[in-house]
Enzyme design. Structure first.
Site, PDB file in Angstrom:
ATOM      1  N   CYS A  72      38.422  31.051   4.767  1.00  0.00           N
ATOM      2  CA  CYS A  72      37.864  30.475   6.007  1.00  0.00           C
ATOM      3  C   CYS A  72      36.403  30.897   6.167  1.00  0.00           C
ATOM      4  CB  CYS A  72      38.698  30.876   7.227  1.00  0.00           C
ATOM      5  SG  CYS A  72      38.857  32.650   7.496  1.00  0.00           S
ATOM      6  N   ASP A 107      43.449  27.767  29.082  1.00  0.00           N
ATOM      7  CA  ASP A 107      41.988  27.867  28.932  1.00  0.00           C
ATOM      8  C   ASP A 107      41.194  28.232  30.187  1.00  0.00           C
ATOM      9  OD1 ASP A 107      42.514  27.169  26.379  1.00  0.00           O
ATOM     10  OD2 ASP A 107      41.217  25.412  26.308  1.00  0.00           O
ATOM     11  N   CYS A 158      32.870  28.075   6.028  1.00  0.00           N
ATOM     12  CA  CYS A 158      32.017  27.746   7.178  1.00  0.00           C
ATOM     13  C   CYS A 158      30.585  27.469   6.712  1.00  0.00           C
ATOM     14  CB  CYS A 158      32.034  28.884   8.200  1.00  0.00           C
ATOM     15  SG  CYS A 158      30.961  28.512   9.604  1.00  0.00           S
TER      16      CYS A 158
END
Ligand code: B12
Length: 321
Positions: A202, A141, A206
Site C-alpha cells: 500500500c 463520521d 501511493c
C-alpha cells in the site's frame, strides 16, 4: 414519546447474539461489540495532528475528550456495537466504469452515511424495545469517534499500514458505523491482531507518498483529501501531476492490499452504481447546471466537494492525461 435522560442509569445486559442477529438482519455484513473504554493510542492521534497531517480538516482537533473516551461522548456508555457494510462492486457495475477519469468505489452508489445510519437507527429502536431504559448514540463520521480503532477493538479487522481497516472476511471494502449503548452485553469481542507483517504494497502504491511511514497517513499528500476535502482553488504541483486520473477519492492503497483475496461482491442495492457517475469519468459533469448537479447527486457522496470542486479536480487531472 420524549424520554428524559437523567445521568443515563446503566441498563442490564443484552445478549450479544441477539444484537448481532438483529444488526445482520437489518443489513450489516459484519458486526462486533467492544467494551466502552478510553482509547489506548490517543498519543498517536495527537502526534498526527501536531505533524500537521490533518491539513485543513480542523474539526479533527476538536472534542478530544469525547473522541478519546466514548463514555464522555455518551454518559453511561458501556458497549460499542460496530457494524461494517461491504461495498465491493458487483461485476456488472465494474464493467460499466468509464474512462478516462476515476471515481473511488465507495462513491459509486448512494451515500454510505445514509445507509449506515438507517441500519443503526433501526437497531437502536429494536434494542430500546428490549431494554427501554437504554440510550444509544449513533456515530457515522460526524461524531468525534474513531471508527477504525473501535472496529479493530470489536474484532472486525485491523488497521493496515495505509491506516484503513482490513477484514479477513471482506478485504479492504468495509464502511464503518457504530452505536454506543448504555447496556452491557454478555460477551465482548476481542480486538483483532495486525496481519500486515512485512508487506508494504500500500505504501509503494501511493503515487504521492502520502503514507509517510507505516500507519501514518499525511492527508496533505493524499489524493482523497485533495479531491474531496480540500477547499483550495488549485492543487500543488506534486498532487496535480500524480493524480493518475482520480477525480473523486482514490483507491490505490486499498487495491494494492493482498488481503483483497477475501473481497466479495456486495449485496446492498443502495450501492449499485449510479449511471450519473459516468459524467465524472468522461468529464461531462462540467456541463451540468447547478440544479442538475444538485438533483443528480442529492443522495450521493459526490456532492461533498460541490460542483466547483469536482470541476477543479477534472481540470487538474486533464492536464496530465
Ligand atoms: C478524516 C478522514 C479521512 C481523511 C484522513 C484519512 C486518515 N487516514 O486519517 C482523508 C480525507 C484523507 C480520508 C481518506 C479516505 N477515507 Co476517510 N475518514 C476520515 C474520518 C472522518 C476520520 C479518520 C481519522 O480519525 N483520522 C485521524 C488519524 C489520526 O487516524 P488514523 O490514521 O486512523 O490514526 C491511527 C493510526 O495511525 C494508529 N497508529 C499510528 N501508529 C500506529 C502503529 C501501529 C503499529 C498501529 C497498529 C497503529 C498505529 O493510531 C492512530 C490513532 O488511532 C473517518 C471516519 C471516522 N470518524 O473515523 C473516515 C474513514 C476512515 N474513511 C474511510 C474511507 C473509506 C476513506 C477512503 C478509502 C476513501 C477513498 N477511497 O478515497 C480514503 C482512504 C485514505 C487512507 N489511506 O486513509 C472509511 C474507512 C473504512 C475502513 N475500512 O477503514 C472511514 C472509517 C469512514 C467510514 N465511516 O467508513 N479519510
Amino acid at each position: 414519546m420524549i424520554r428524559k435522560i437523567m445521568g443515563n442509569k446503566p441498563s442490564s445486559n443484552i445478549a450479544t447474539e441477539d444484537i448481532k442477529n438483529l444488526a445482520r438482519r437489518l443489513g450489516a455484513d459484519t458486526v462486533g461489540i467492544a467494551r466502552a473504554d478510553a482509547v489506548k493510542n490517543n498519543d498517536k492521534f495527537i502526534e498526527w495532528l501536531d505533524n500537521g497531517f490533518a491539513g485543513g480538516m480542523n474539526y479533527l482537533a476538536k472534542y478530544q475528550a469525547e473522541r478519546f473516551d466514548p463514555r464522555i461522548l455518551l454518559s453511561g456508555a458501556e458497549s460499542i456495537v460496530v457494524i461494517g457494510i461491504n461495498y465491493y462492486p458487483i461485476d456488472e457495475d465494474k464493467k460499466t466504469a468509464g474512462e478516462p477519469f476515476r471515481v473511488a468505489r465507495y462513491a459509486w452508489g448512494e451515500d454510505y452515511h445514509h445507509v449506515l445510519r438507517k441500519i443503526l437507527r433501526r437497531l437502536r429502536s429494536e434494542l430500546i424495545s428490549l431494554q427501554p431504559n437504554m440510550i444509544g448514540r449513533i456515530c457515522v463520521d460526524t461524531a468525534p469517534f474513531m471508527d477504525k480503532y473501535w472496529a479493530q477493538m470489536a474484532g472486525l479487522g485491523w488497521q493496515g499500514k495505509h491506516t484503513n481497516l482490513i477484514s479477513k472476511e471482506f478485504g479492504n471494502w468495509l464502511l464503518l458505523g457504530a452505536l454506543i449503548i448504555t447496556a452491557k452485553v454478555d460477551n465482548y469481542d476481542s480486538s483483532e491482531k495486525n496481519h500486515c507483517g512485512n508487506c508494504h504494497r500500500c505504501i509503494d502504491a501511493c503515487p504521492t507518498g502520502a503514507i509517510v511511514k507505516p500507519h501514518r497517513l499525511d492527508a496533505t499528500r493524499c489524493l482523497s483529501y485533495w479531491t474531496i476535502e480540500s477547499k483550495e482553488d488549485q492543487f500543488p504541483e506534486n498532487i496535480a501531476k500524480n493524480m493518475n486520473r482520480w477525480v473523486f477519492g482514490c483507491d490505490l492503497c486499498l487495491l494494492a492490499c493482498p488481503f483483497n483475496k477475501f473481497e466479495k461482491q456486495h449485496e446492498q442495492s443502495a450501492f449499485r452504481r449510479l449511471s450519473i457517475i459516468s459524467h465524472l469519468e468522461n468529464g461531462t459533469i462540467a456541463d451540468l447546471s447547478q440544479t442538475e448537479f444538485d438533483n443528480s447527486f442529492a443522495r450521493s457522496p459526490i456532492k461533498r466537494p460541490l460542483l466547483t470542486g469536482i470541476i477543479r479536480n477534472i481540470d487538474a487531472a486533464r492536464k496530465f492525461l
